[in-house]
Design a protein around this motif. Structure first.
Motif, PDB file in Angstrom:
ATOM      1  N   ARG A   1      21.184   7.056  59.777  1.00 58.93           N
ATOM      2  CA  ARG A   1      21.413   6.629  58.410  1.00 58.93           C
ATOM      3  C   ARG A   1      22.688   7.152  57.815  1.00 58.93           C
TER       4      ARG A   1
ATOM      5  N   CYS B   1      25.292   4.230  54.997  1.00 60.00           N
ATOM      6  CA  CYS B   1      24.063   4.405  54.234  1.00 60.00           C
ATOM      7  C   CYS B   1      23.874   5.849  53.805  1.00 60.00           C
TER       8      CYS B   1
ATOM      9  N   SER C   1      20.443   5.198  49.474  1.00 58.53           N
ATOM     10  CA  SER C   1      19.405   5.747  50.333  1.00 58.53           C
ATOM     11  C   SER C   1      18.673   4.576  50.969  1.00 58.53           C
ATOM     12  N   GLU C   2      17.532   4.865  51.527  1.00 59.58           N
ATOM     13  CA  GLU C   2      16.667   3.808  52.069  1.00 59.58           C
ATOM     14  C   GLU C   2      16.408   2.746  50.991  1.00 59.58           C
TER      15      GLU C   2
ATOM     16  N   TRP D   1      19.497   0.753  50.500  1.00 56.01           N
ATOM     17  CA  TRP D   1      19.697  -0.216  51.592  1.00 56.01           C
ATOM     18  C   TRP D   1      18.893  -1.474  51.329  1.00 56.01           C
ATOM     19  N   LYS D   2      17.646  -1.291  50.853  1.00 57.31           N
ATOM     20  CA  LYS D   2      16.814  -2.473  50.613  1.00 57.31           C
ATOM     21  C   LYS D   2      17.310  -3.265  49.408  1.00 57.31           C
ATOM     22  N   TRP D   3      17.921  -2.575  48.475  1.00 53.33           N
ATOM     23  CA  TRP D   3      18.426  -3.263  47.284  1.00 53.33           C
ATOM     24  C   TRP D   3      19.741  -3.968  47.556  1.00 53.33           C
ATOM     25  N   ALA D   4      20.690  -3.253  48.137  1.00 51.84           N
ATOM     26  CA  ALA D   4      22.043  -3.816  48.220  1.00 51.84           C
ATOM     27  C   ALA D   4      22.717  -3.635  49.577  1.00 51.84           C
ATOM     28  N   GLY D   5      21.995  -3.187  50.590  1.00 48.63           N
ATOM     29  CA  GLY D   5      22.639  -2.962  51.878  1.00 48.63           C
ATOM     30  C   GLY D   5      23.471  -1.698  51.844  1.00 48.63           C
ATOM     31  N   CYS D   6      24.186  -1.434  52.907  1.00 43.64           N
ATOM     32  CA  CYS D   6      24.993  -0.218  52.965  1.00 43.64           C
ATOM     33  C   CYS D   6      26.459  -0.596  52.865  1.00 43.64           C
TER      34      CYS D   6
ATOM     35  N   ASP E   1      30.570  -0.185  54.070  1.00 47.50           N
ATOM     36  CA  ASP E   1      31.229  -0.305  55.360  1.00 47.50           C
ATOM     37  C   ASP E   1      31.279   1.017  56.118  1.00 47.50           C
TER      38      ASP E   1
END
Lengths: 479, 357
Positions: free
Chosen positions: B139, B143, B151-152, B155-160, B162
């Motif tokens: 991670r 991320c 965070s995790e 990541w679920k909201w907007a991705g990570c 570059d």
């Protein structure tokens, strides 16, 4: 038939317009400031695993498999690794993260990195077409938490053959040296993201196949999905908009029902437009635009002032059929133009008509032009946004401050909001009016005329005196 | 490529931290016989002598990224040797036992030092980014909440974000820590090194390939998703080599209250962030000289027919050369599959080899 638009005072009309603008701005702000970008792409580089000779088809996880750092290592490996033992493995998302059902879809592509080797280079077919890459891909999934956690389960396996298009870039210092740039190969798409983790195994058959593709060093993999945050914002917007639009529709329907006559075709079309908009979503966007066009054909047709009453869908079958056929833009352009000229021709003739007819025509023209301008504005904005979102790569330029506004998300929510606002303001403004026509003092009327004169090309003199009368006689003439 | 002994790269490389790590680390490993990786905080201590205090701290905190640093350094060395294979200075690494062979004289402000700093910094940024994409760092990378607050949940909201940003950030923190942690040394040199380190990283960033994909009804460009992927490192090496050829000679000047590197020749165009800068002239590298840190070109293979720098005339600095016949055994008529299975015949080939006197 008087509609609300005609009976509304200028002040109320302005307040209504301001409200619409505020709603529209809210849509843009929600998209631009709250929602993340619509989609995310994550690049992966495949890990190289060596399959066990006794279990050649097993699903290999990069974390637990017998891993080597590079293909070069495989060549010098004392175990004498064979090409069919090499398995490119990609796990998405990266360790420590998990996929979510909010992601909606996953689309992937792969790209090969080829090394220049004078002995084994990438060569095209005799006819100049690119060589084909054949690979066997397996997609597996697993859930790591919860009661339904399990180990990797195979989802699909497929043997594929795709053209491998690469271009050789010669080194500047040495003509015998260089590297290849290969094009992306679309890989697979999943329509729903049901599991937490996914694993891809790619095997490249050797001996008969893949002998023109040169020397592979890496497989790059890109995974694209819709951002969870975007899905949530999008759903929220729809959840808020849907009940509001249904309420407006019910209000409209009741209003039409109260009239002591059958509903007009125009009213029916407007109602249909509202229904389609209320249930519009991503996929049914085409339906919405189709309905919008059909509505426009009817609206324009009903405002053709030199022809007998229509009020019948049959008289529009040609146009509606053509729209269903797909010639949408051409048709609307043609019709708008024709009707527009027809109306302008009539306007020139207005001063010679009887007062009652004059006022009826003016009412029609006003209604028509108001809607025409708004529609053209909305359509124009949609086209502009569409172009912006297609060419918008500004956020991808390095060295610039990261933008705090998600432009593409703002465009999505904004366009969605714009058409909703457009349709429901139509439904409201063109709903049959029960209010008494405006009979106030002249000052309001003057303002009202100023507003009108902006949309009208020519304003004939002496209109101020006529306008009050117009309200009366226009109504009575129509009744 | 394997390094089994602790070596120091010829010329100014000895001062370059990341490369020291590769060589010295491998020696420690070879001695201890353990696996060839950074596995625990103890590994940082093994190479600790080569790191300054800041770097040691950093190493301990980011032990999982240190293998990528090591890979980046190897990548940089092999690319340097590739780019300079035909030149008098060929980026050789030399054996060393206890202390750096080339003392302070090699602590150079020359073009070659500029190149080495630049390519190493680029190599580390490249390797860390690559490692991110391989998923080896989990991670961390884009991320990592330390880097972008995601965070995790993020990541679920907007991705990570570059991976390259993480790679560059890491290279900056680690490689530049050497310069920033310096207690003594000329400020001009520090500025020069920092500038060149940054130039190397910028080249990696500049050559990241931007690729986009459209999705929408029947392939329309309703949604466009873009991502960046790593370029071939050869491209990075070639570009830095070009910058080496056009490097700017600079000096430190006080402008206002800030110290700024400006071209020594005021008629020259000021350098950009992508350009390499140097402060000392390079020696001619003809003869071995420990003062300048030159190994000389004695024994180097040269091309008898070439008029360029790889030709015997220039390479041997007019000392002449010896040509002898050698028999080389080469692979020929190989049967190749896309990987691994190479069946070849051995062909003997008589070749002429020239080497400098």
């Amino acid at each position: 038939m008087a509609v609300i638009l005609e009976t509304l005072r200028l002040r109320s009309l302005l307040a209504f317009a301001l409200l619409l603008v505020a709603i529209l701005i809210t849509f843009f702000v929600v998209g631009g400031k709250i929602a993340p970008a619509p989609t995310t792409a994550t690049s992966h580089i495949a890990n190289i695993c060596v399959a066990n000779l006794t279990k050649m088809d097993a699903i290999l996880d990069p974390e637990t498999c017998n891993r080597i750092d590079s293909i070069k290592d495989a060549e010098s490996d004392p175990r004498q690794i064979r090409a069919d033992q090499i398995v490119f493995t990609i796990r998405f998302p990266h360790q420590g993260l998990s996929m979510s059902r909010w992601f909606q879809f996953v689309a992937t592509s792969i790209r090969l990195d080829l090394e220049h080797d004078p002995e084994f280079h990438y060569r095209k077919n005799a006819d100049g077409s690119p060589p084909s890459l054949s690979f066997k891909a397996t997609l597996a999934y697993r859930n790591k938490q919860g009661p339904d956690s399990h180990d990797w389960q195979s989802m699909y396996t497929s043997l594929q053959e795709r053209p491998l298009v690469c271009e050789f870039v010669q080194s500047q210092s040495d003509s015998n040296d260089g590297y290849y740039n290969c094009e992306d190969i679309p890989f697979f798409e999943i329509g729903n993201v049901y599991y937490e983790e996914y694993l891809v195994n790619v095997r490249l058959p050797s001996l008969v196949k893949n002998n023109q593709i040169g020397k592979i060093t890496d497989i790059n993999f890109v995974e694209i999905h819709q951002n969870g945050g975007f899905t949530k914002v999008w759903f929220t917007l729809k959840t808020v908009v849907a009940p509001v639009s249904i309420l407006i529709l019910i209000w409209f329907a009741q209003r039409v029902k109260k009239l002591r006559r059958d509903s007009l075709l125009l009213e029916k079309a407007l109602f249909c437009l509202g229904v389609v908009t209320a249930f519009m979503n991503y996929i049914r966007q085409g339906l919405f635009y189709g309905m919008l066009m059909s509505f426009w054909v009817i609206f324009a047709g009903e405002h053709l002032v030199d022809q007998p009453e229509r009020n019948n869908l049959k008289s529009y079958w040609k146009q509606v059929g053509a729209i269903g056929f797909g010639c949408l833009s051409l048709l609307i352009f043609d019709l708008s133009e024709r009707v527009f000229w027809n109306i302008r021709g009539k306007r020139a003739a207005i001063p010679t008509m009887s007062r009652a007819r004059q006022l009826q025509y003016r009412g029609l023209i006003y209604r028509f032009e108001f809607l025409l301008v708004v529609t053209i504005l909305c359509a124009g904005l949609t086209v502009v946004f569409f172009v912006i979102s297609s060419v918008n790569e500004a956020q991808w330029k390095f060295g610039e401050e990261e933008s705090t506004v998600e432009i593409s998300s703002a465009l999505f929510t904004g366009i969605y909001g714009m058409w909703n606002v457009y349709v429901f303001s139509l439904v409201i403004l063109y709903a049959p009016s029960s209010a008494a026509p405006i009979t106030d003092d002249g000052s309001d009327e003057n303002e009202r005329l100023e507003l009108r004169s902006r949309t009208e090309v020519r304003v004939s003199a002496g209109e101020t005196e006529e306008s009050v009368v117009y309200q009366f006689t226009g109504k009575s003439a129509r009744d | 490529m394997t390094f089994c002994t602790c070596r120091f790269t010829y010329f100014s490389l000895w001062q370059l931290q990341v490369i020291n790590i590769v060589y010295c680390f491998n020696r420690s490993i070879a001695l201890s016989g353990s696996s060839n990786n950074f596995i625990s905080k103890g590994s940082c201590d093994l190479v600790g002598k080569q790191l300054n205090h800041r770097q040691l701290q950093f190493c301990r905190r980011n032990i999982d990224v240190m293998n990528s640093v090591k890979n980046g350094a190897s990548l940089a060395v092999s690319e340097c040797q590739h780019q300079f294979r035909h030149r008098r200075w060929n980026c050789t690494t030399v054996q060393f036992e206890r202390s750096p062979v080339f003392g302070n004289s090699a602590n150079g402000g020359t073009r070659e030092a500029a190149f080495v700093h630049s390519i190493s910094s680029a190599g580390v940024a490249y390797a860390v980014t690559r490692s991110c994409s391989e998923g080896n760092l989990g991670r961390k990378c884009g991320c990592d909440s330390k880097y972008n607050g995601r965070s995790e949940k993020g990541w679920k909201w907007a991705g990570c974000s570059d991976d390259i940003d993480f790679g560059i950030g890491f290279s900056k923190t680690f490689v530049d820590a050497r310069e920033r942690g310096r207690k003594s040394g000329s400020p001009t040199r520090v500025e020069m090194n920092l500038h060149n380190n940054n130039a190397g990283r910028m080249v990696v960033k500049k050559f990241m390939k931007l690729q986009c994909k459209c999705h929408g009804v029947s392939g329309s460009c309703n949604v466009k998703t873009c991502w960046r992927s790593l370029p071939n490192f050869r491209k990075v090496g070639e570009h830095i080599k070009e910058k080496f050829d056009g490097a700017t000679e600079v000096e430190l000047r006080l402008i206002g209250s800030r110290r700024v590197l400006v071209p020594r020749n005021e008629y020259f165009k000021p350098h950009t962030v992508y350009d390499l800068v140097y402060i000392d002239h390079s020696p001619n590298f003809c003869n071995a000289d420990s003062d300048t840190g030159s190994l000389g070109t004695r024994g180097r293979v040269c091309n008898r027919t070439s008029q360029a720098i790889d030709g015997c005339e220039l390479m041997c600095c007019g000392r002449g050369y010896i040509t002898r016949q050698e028999v080389h055994v080469e692979r020929c008529s190989c049967k190749f599959h896309w990987c691994c299975y190479v069946r070849c015949q051995n062909c003997r080939k008589r070749v002429e080899v020239s080497a400098c006197k």
